[in-house]
Design an enzyme around this catalytic site. Structure first.
Site, mmCIF file in Angstrom:
data_model
loop_
_atom_site.group_PDB
_atom_site.id
_atom_site.type_symbol
_atom_site.label_atom_id
_atom_site.label_comp_id
_atom_site.label_asym_id
_atom_site.label_seq_id
_atom_site.Cartn_x
_atom_site.Cartn_y
_atom_site.Cartn_z
ATOM 1 N N SER A 50 47.464 30.943 46.305
ATOM 2 C CA SER A 50 46.248 31.481 45.685
ATOM 3 C C SER A 50 46.432 32.812 44.962
ATOM 4 C CB SER A 50 45.141 31.633 46.729
ATOM 5 O OG SER A 50 45.440 32.692 47.624
ATOM 6 N N LYS A 88 43.346 38.717 48.836
ATOM 7 C CA LYS A 88 42.758 38.471 47.517
ATOM 8 C C LYS A 88 42.673 39.795 46.765
ATOM 9 C CE LYS A 88 41.587 34.107 48.450
ATOM 10 N NZ LYS A 88 42.595 33.123 48.150
#
Length: 197
Positions: A50, A88
């Site tokens: 990701s 993230k």
């Protein structure tokens, strides 16, 4: 040359003293390392794609747990939506209006379009999902750098928290990619976020 019993005794005492000092130093060293790991610096490995190409699967990063409140553009480790450690990039902080997308298919934050080419996965795009959110105070809007392969804030918008993550859930800010050694890299906040007001 003959060694007296007295000299033998002194030699044994020195050896015992050296051994005790070594054990004590080892215990103190381990204790300091554990305290640093618990409160100052943490090591985390990357389990998914990701954040590619910024972070690849099995990369390892050091995280500063004393970095303070995250800012736009920071890469952070936090307790994610499923309770697991997650990594993230911060796109919006409390009070920010984050929108996807403008006519050039760029995300805007408070009306400023983000040129994310320096960190987005090659050939990827800002987002396949349209959204228009205002980040509540004390919350963050987070996205992966490999947008088409990232289950980030966009994927959790229909949940009770609206996809936002609390600042209190942040473990720390990633400061360096240290493994593999050939990919060692010191992270910095992308300049584009300095233009956001």
């Amino acid at each position: 040359m003959a060694v007296t019993k007295k000299a033998e005794g002194v030699g044994k005492e020195k050896k015992k003293g050296s051994f005790r000092e070594t054990v004590l130093l080892l215990v103190v060293g381990v204790g300091i390392a554990l305290l640093l790991q618990a409160f100052v610096v943490g090591s985390f490995y990357i389990p998914s794609e990701s954040m590619e190409n910024t972070l690849l699967i099995n990369d390892r990063v050091f995280v500063n747990k004393l970095a303070g409140a995250p800012e736009r553009g920071d890469i952070i480790v936090f307790k994610g939506w499923n309770g697991e450690d997650t990594i993230k990039r911060v796109i919006g902080v409390g009070g920010d209006k984050v929108v996807c997308c403008d006519k050039q298919k760029r995300i805007t934050v408070n009306g400023t379009a983000l040129d994310e080419s320096s960190y987005l996965h090659p050939g990827d795009f800002a987002s396949g999902d349209k959204f228009d959110v205002t980040v509540p105070a004390g919350k963050l809007w987070l996205m992966g750098d490999h947008r088409s392969a990232s289950a980030d804030s966009r994927s959790h918008m229909e949940e009770p928290g609206g996809g936002f993550i609390s600042v209190d859930a942040v473990i720390g800010t990633a400061v360096v990619r240290y493994w593999p050694l050939s990919r060692g890299y010191l992270f910095s906040r992308p300049d584009i976020f300095d233009k956001v007001k």
